[in-house]
Write an enzyme that holds these catalytic residues in place. Structure first.
Site, mmCIF file in Angstrom:
data_model
loop_
_atom_site.group_PDB
_atom_site.id
_atom_site.type_symbol
_atom_site.label_atom_id
_atom_site.label_comp_id
_atom_site.label_asym_id
_atom_site.label_seq_id
_atom_site.Cartn_x
_atom_site.Cartn_y
_atom_site.Cartn_z
ATOM 1 C CD GLU A 64 -4.800 2.982 -3.994
ATOM 2 O OE1 GLU A 64 -3.863 2.971 -3.175
ATOM 3 O OE2 GLU A 64 -4.813 2.343 -5.044
ATOM 4 C CG ASP A 110 -7.942 -0.646 -1.617
ATOM 5 O OD1 ASP A 110 -6.978 -0.391 -2.357
ATOM 6 O OD2 ASP A 110 -8.937 -1.312 -2.010
HETATM 7 P P1 TTP Z 1 -8.206 -2.693 -6.395
HETATM 8 O O1 TTP Z 1 -8.371 -1.935 -5.120
HETATM 9 O O2 TTP Z 1 -6.868 -3.253 -6.700
HETATM 10 O O3 TTP Z 1 -9.227 -3.933 -6.424
HETATM 11 P P2 TTP Z 1 -10.684 -4.086 -5.826
HETATM 12 O O4 TTP Z 1 -11.121 -2.873 -5.082
HETATM 13 O O5 TTP Z 1 -11.614 -4.507 -6.912
HETATM 14 O O6 TTP Z 1 -10.541 -5.330 -4.858
HETATM 15 P P3 TTP Z 1 -9.859 -5.371 -3.409
HETATM 16 O O7 TTP Z 1 -10.958 -5.748 -2.486
HETATM 17 O O8 TTP Z 1 -8.818 -6.411 -3.501
HETATM 18 O O9 TTP Z 1 -9.307 -4.001 -3.128
HETATM 19 O O10 TTP Z 1 -8.630 -1.800 -7.626
HETATM 20 C C1 TTP Z 1 -9.715 -0.874 -7.551
HETATM 21 C C2 TTP Z 1 -10.515 -0.890 -8.828
HETATM 22 O O11 TTP Z 1 -9.666 -0.614 -9.947
HETATM 23 C C3 TTP Z 1 -11.164 -2.226 -9.117
HETATM 24 O O12 TTP Z 1 -12.441 -2.368 -8.504
HETATM 25 C C4 TTP Z 1 -11.239 -2.240 -10.610
HETATM 26 C C5 TTP Z 1 -10.080 -1.381 -11.078
HETATM 27 N N1 TTP Z 1 -8.989 -2.251 -11.589
HETATM 28 C C6 TTP Z 1 -8.917 -2.503 -12.955
HETATM 29 O O13 TTP Z 1 -9.716 -1.996 -13.740
HETATM 30 N N2 TTP Z 1 -7.917 -3.324 -13.423
HETATM 31 C C7 TTP Z 1 -7.005 -3.923 -12.590
HETATM 32 O O14 TTP Z 1 -6.123 -4.686 -13.055
HETATM 33 C C8 TTP Z 1 -7.091 -3.652 -11.178
HETATM 34 C C9 TTP Z 1 -6.118 -4.279 -10.207
HETATM 35 C C10 TTP Z 1 -8.099 -2.813 -10.733
HETATM 36 MG MG MG Z 2 -9.877 -1.954 -3.671
#
Ligand code: TTP
Ligand code: MG
Length: 347
Positions: free
Chosen positions: A107, A8
């Site tokens: 992911e 991820d």
């Molecule tokens: P995530 O993998 O949940 O978050 P992230 O990659 O930004 O942070 P982390 O380091 O914790 O993994 O989600 C991937 C992408 O999906 C994120 O960059 C933006 C988008 N997203 C949204 O648009 N709205 C949301 O509520 C979430 C959780 C993610």
């Molecule tokens: Mg992420």
């Protein structure tokens, strides 16, 4: 026995923006601002780890994020760019798997049971993948390794950013025990609240519940799922060649509403997001679906299939508004959530 990896990307949308604009390095960056309407409306898509120090999180209203950190840099979502970067990254990652399943935009699951003899070898491979993604795409990711998808996904979230968390079969129960039930795939805010009401907050507490009790509370299939999931048991296979069959957005109103102008505005916003992703993935759609949730969680969907494939934005907007009409006319209940989805794709 399988060895499954979940990779991820860290703070994905924010990391891409920073990569594209080196002047942002070291600054707190929040993605999700509406470029036209300033910072007032909409929610945070994500933010980098510097911004998370101020308590900013995904799905938080931008107005609150701004109050928490007015000197953070707020940027709009550039979906076509993230879709392209995602394709670039995972075309590198997938080469390291016996079987590969893309789980979402940032992911993926890798089955490495054949190419890795044991968990040490899998950890070594994870380091190699991290290094390759960093060198070639200038992005960091975190990796979880476990005996199945359920464990691997929770593990990848356990140490971020740039972490590798290995949970071998004999370590699963101990690893799961202190975690909040919400961490389990398939437990959302509603189930979490129901479990908390019963005094069940951790996976260890969930594991203590007899199977019949879970089935009584949640029905046969979901109750059984919870019983096995709390023990880290998950036989679900990787689904290869899976491609998104639909693109959708949802919006929960801050206050349940009957305000038609507000609903129309939200439909237009969601349609724009859906449309920009559609364009980025170079797809045409034929079906538009509207989801309506009334106050009290009663949820309906209705859909319309068009005569021709199209990638037209106004058709998404107009069809959604047309599908909303009967709901407004047949009931005077307030609406909690709207969702827009397009499906039946052609490339
Ligand atoms: P995530 O993998 O949940 O978050 P992230 O990659 O930004 O942070 P982390 O380091 O914790 O993994 O989600 C991937 C992408 O999906 C994120 O960059 C933006 C988008 N997203 C949204 O648009 N709205 C949301 O509520 C979430 C959780 C993610
Ligand atoms: Mg992420």
């Amino acid at each position: 026995m399988r060895i499954i990896m979940h990779a991820d990307l860290d703070a994905f949308f924010a990391a891409v923006e920073i990569r594209e604009k080196p002047s942002l390095v070291g600054k707190p960056v929040v993605i999700g601002a509406d470029p036209k309407q300033g910072r007032g409306r909409g929610v945070v898509s994500t933010c980098n780890y510097a911004a998370r120090k101020y308590g900013i999180r995904s799905a938080m209203p931008i107005s609150i994020a701004y109050r928490k950190c007015s000197h953070c840099i707020f940027l709009p979502v550039n979906m076509p760019l993230y879709v392209k970067v995602s394709q670039d990254v995972f075309s590198i990652v997938r080469k390291h798997a016996d079987k590969f399943e893309q789980g979402g935009i940032d992911e993926a699951y890798l089955d490495v049971s054949e190419r890795c003899k044991n968990y040490d070898e899998a950890a070594k491979l994870a380091r190699k993948i991290q290094a390759e993604v960093k060198e070639r795409q200038k992005l960091t990711c975190s990796v979880g390794i476990g005996p199945n998808k359920l464990v691997a996904k929770i593990a990848s979230d356990y140490q971020k950013p740039e972490g590798i968390t290995v949970v071998g079969p004999s370590a699963v129960l101990k690893f799961f025990a202190p975690l909040k039930v919400r961490k389990l795939y398939g437990i959302g805010p509603k189930t979490e609240a129901r479990l908390n009401e019963k005094g069940i907050e951790t996976i260890a507490q969930l594991r203590k519940q007899p199977r019949f009790a879970l089935i009584e509370w949640f029905g046969k299939s979901y109750g059984t799922y919870l019983y096995y999931a709390s023990r880290g048991i998950d036989e679900s296979p990787l689904v290869e060649g899976w491609e998104a069959k639909s693109i959708s957005r949802e919006w929960t109103f801050q206050k349940d509403t009957r305000d038609r102008a507000e609903m129309n505005r939200v439909i237009e916003e969601m349609a724009k997001d859906v449309h920009s992703q559609l364009r980025a993935e170079q797809k045409l759609y034929k079906t538009v679906t509207l989801k309506v949730r009334y106050q009290g969680f009663e949820t309906h969907t209705s859909q319309k299939t068009l005569k021709e494939f199209t990638d037209d934005l106004s058709t998404i907007v107009e069809t959604s508004k047309e599908l909303l009409k009967p709901y407004l006319e047949s009931s005077d209940r307030k609406i909690r959530l709207l969702g827009v989805r397009v499906s039946k794709f052609a490339e």
